[in-house]
Design an enzyme around this catalytic site. Structure first.
Site, mmCIF file in Angstrom:
data_model
loop_
_atom_site.group_PDB
_atom_site.id
_atom_site.type_symbol
_atom_site.label_atom_id
_atom_site.label_comp_id
_atom_site.label_asym_id
_atom_site.label_seq_id
_atom_site.Cartn_x
_atom_site.Cartn_y
_atom_site.Cartn_z
ATOM 1 N N GLY A 10 0.823 -1.214 0.000
ATOM 2 C CA GLY A 10 0.000 0.000 0.000
ATOM 3 C C GLY A 10 0.851 1.255 0.000
ATOM 4 O O GLY A 10 1.819 1.356 0.747
ATOM 5 N N GLY A 134 -4.102 6.437 15.871
ATOM 6 C CA GLY A 134 -3.018 6.968 15.034
ATOM 7 C C GLY A 134 -1.674 7.160 15.709
ATOM 8 O O GLY A 134 -0.957 6.194 15.956
ATOM 9 N N GLY A 187 -12.760 16.558 3.972
ATOM 10 C CA GLY A 187 -12.061 15.275 3.878
ATOM 11 C C GLY A 187 -11.961 14.548 5.210
ATOM 12 O O GLY A 187 -11.262 13.548 5.322
ATOM 13 N N LYS A 205 -11.789 -0.446 17.236
ATOM 14 C CA LYS A 205 -10.645 -0.017 18.055
ATOM 15 C C LYS A 205 -10.846 -0.413 19.511
ATOM 16 O O LYS A 205 -9.899 -0.815 20.200
ATOM 17 C CB LYS A 205 -10.454 1.485 17.911
ATOM 18 C CG LYS A 205 -9.983 1.863 16.501
ATOM 19 C CD LYS A 205 -10.183 3.335 16.203
ATOM 20 C CE LYS A 205 -9.663 3.707 14.820
ATOM 21 N NZ LYS A 205 -10.101 5.067 14.421
ATOM 22 N N GLY A 302 -4.280 10.644 9.947
ATOM 23 C CA GLY A 302 -3.431 11.528 9.165
ATOM 24 C C GLY A 302 -2.154 10.834 8.759
ATOM 25 O O GLY A 302 -1.672 9.927 9.426
#
Lengths: 428, 428
Positions: A10, A134, A187, A205, A302
């Site tokens: 990816g 993240g 977005g 999660k 992000g």
């Protein structure tokens, strides 16, 4: 020294960040692990696509199996997403003795135990810090930082999209629909936002955090889920008036060895550390028997924050590789899972009722709570400005889910109640 | 399996917590490391003292060397405090191949590099998570969680005593002296509070965090320190009026490879995550080039939170012991230290001046800022209600320390300025 060769599955947002960090911080990274780190092959959907970084075209392949089967590659970094196909790649990579770093929460929530079992069999590492929150190193913290403690409760704002929406609704008095549209334009929300707004992403999660925190195998189906699509401007106004912020909270708690895991819009008392986590930020609040209250805050998504966690995992895998101890520090849940029954699940509730504006109504309603043993923290009755009806706002003390279900069921049959407008969990 | 034997130096607050956790969580702990953990010997000051826990008297000794020299003991847990004597015990223990877990910030800030070098020579572990911010696993986070990133700034509330004092002063409008007395009564401040209130304790912790964050050997003498004993009620009132909270902040930052580390009372803009950390809680804010803003919050002291970190380190040491990899993951600073000069240190400043209440004064003052290239964010002049003088409150934009020193020096010679009442760093 002989370089460590990495295969990347990816090259989307996170994959691009991984390449940036591995190339940009090469000196810092190699001085930590004692040899260069080379991204040897990258599986992409379209090798002709224009990209925001320069990559050597000869490294690209459109067939992930090229990466998995390359005997030169020591570690696979999986940031392509997807579930069934991806699982097949990863299991085969483990079969071939390659170590895995993944950011894939869907995969880990659904097939984590199978993947970790295969990794243990093959003495391989599977690290997945980036799959939850993240850039916040919460998985490490639960595995290592609190290895000595008994975690009793985990509360997480683990979905940035919904936290952005609820924050905007709270700060600007905007409607759910309006803010969702704005989030899509920015977005922050997908064209089909279901997985975020209905709580599924957060539930995945929480299954991972619950498994690590309680050392038991929490599965997605064990998580009760309610999203934010029914949260109204009015609910948020009431929350604020009573001193709460509305947050989509994942809550995992345990008493003795019984656990319960849920995701739901929750009114959190202002002053609680998690109440002031705003916008797209994530935070995980952990309450340990010995350590007490802690909280970990940062960017939940992000390119660069997520890539930070992926590459930190990569460093850890490579250090283990150098020491010859891969797969020997795996955390495999060792406690038998016991889910709390509705009788054991207990929390405070906020209830907003629309009722007939006449004498005796409040008495009838409070009588129902009394009947099922639910005691009340506060009750406010006020006229509704628009209709010939009154509003009653109730906050209960801790009440079991069983009792509350009975109360609400009873309310359905009570003619003085025109509508059960809202019911929310209350924390803090 | 063969039990792991641990020697404990000290059985005060933290030592007691360590015994409680190791005994109380024995099943959880031994299932993680694969063998029982036994506290074999404990060095205490007075073996006849009555204690809040039951310990086998035969394990107690009043001579720490008994513990150090016991060949059966694999790991030394040092929670006795002290510097020179303690250093001797630890160096000798390392010489004998024993691994170390310590909660001793003074020792690590002053002699950390010597101790870590000896550990590396002897392939031993030295873990010291509990030395900074008690129960918050911040050292692990800097070493492992952010191993892939470049840390640019660390801001810490790392002293609970001073945060308790400043929080009370802010919330209750009380004076420094009154709150200090209360903190002493509550046991949050020592009879001699100098080390806390003058910032020395925080400075030691910041030397440790700076070393880890920047991978360079920050020493205590590199930290510029100013305590809170001169912070007045008036200062806090001004801070709040301008939208700031007064906090004793440790700040470590770097640009390129130049670092600066300081501890000082700082006005932090409300809305910054660290501004709302209140009472005895600690928090460490970390800004990484890739990960962006993160923050870690929890109890900074206390028996059980600190013991949690000590025992988590113990678990890590024992896992390494089982894998035969002790001392191989040590983080030794590898970057040459370059401290920022005063020309490279730059931040916002709050300045409160008492001046003559007459025409032209403000012009003279702003002229001085202009002369030294310091631009201003805001200037407010107001009459002082008590005296025939005016107050001028200035917040600058970022200004170098060199320029600000020149401005303040110039102010000393300016006859219209009656007093430079306060100067504070501003963040957020």
């Amino acid at each position: 020294m002989k370089p460590v060769k990495v295969g990347l599955l990816g090259l989307g947002t996170v994959g691009t960040g991984v390449v940036r960090i591995v190339e940009g911080h090469q000196e810092d990274l190699s001085s930590q692990v004692g040899s260069p780190i080379i991204i040897e092959k990258i599986a992409v959907k379209n090798s002709d696509k224009t990209r925001s970084i320069n990559v050597d075209k000869s490294k690209l392949t459109e067939d992930p199996w090229d990466v998995i089967r390359d005997p030169e590659i020591d570690v696979i970094v999986e940031v392509m997403g997807g579930i069934e196909h991806t699982k097949a790649y990863i299991l085969e990579a483990l079969e071939r003795g390659k170590h895995i770093v993944t950011a894939n929460k869907d995969l880990m929530a659904l097939h984590g135990s199978e993947i970790l079992a295969k990794a243990q069999e093959k003495q391989c590492d599977v690290f997945y810090e980036a799959s939850v929150a993240g850039g916040i190193p919460i998985i490490r913290t639960l595995i290592e930082g609190f290895s000595s403690d008994r975690i009793l409760k985990i509360m997480g704002i683990v979905n940035g999209t919904t936290n952005f929406i609820l924050t905007k609704m709270s700060q600007e008095g905007a409607s759910y629909e309006a803010v969702l549209e704005e989030a899509q334009k920015l977005g922050y929300a997908e064209a089909d936002p279901t997985s975020d707004v209905e709580g599924l992403d957060a539930a995945r999660k929480m299954a991972i955090l619950g498994t690590l925190g309680f050392r038991t195998n929490v599965e997605l189906k064990d998580v009760s889920v309610r999203g934010i699509s029914q949260v109204s401007k009015e609910d948020i106004t009431y929350a604020k008036r009573l001193g709460y912020e509305m947050k989509l909270l994942g809550i995992a708690d345990r008493e003795d060895d019984h656990v319960s895991i849920s995701v739901q819009p929750t009114m959190v008392r202002k002053g609680h550390p998690i109440a002031s986590v705003n916008g797209v930020f994530n935070a995980v609040y952990v309450y340990g028997e010995a350590v007490g209250e802690t909280m970990f805050y940062g960017a939940g998504a992000g390119e660069m924050p997520t890539a930070t966690s992926v590459v930190a995992d990569l460093i850890a895998v490579i250090k283990n590789l150098k020491l010859g101890v891969n797969g020997l520090k795996a955390i495999v849940p060792y406690k038998q899972k016991k889910l709390k029954s509705d009788d054991q699940i207990s929390f405070k509730n906020f209830i907003l009722l629309h009722v007939d504006d006449k004498a005796g109504v409040l008495a009838q309603i409070t009588q129902v709570f009394a009947e099922f043993g639910v005691s009340l923290e506060s009750v406010v009755q006020q006229p509704n400005e628009l209709n010939p009806e009154a509003e009653i706002i109730i906050v209960t003390h801790n009440a079991t889910k069983t009792s509350m279900d009975k109360v609400l069921q009873h309310f359905e049959g009570l003619s003085v109640i025109r509508k059960i407008k809202s019911v929310y969990r209350v924390e803090g």
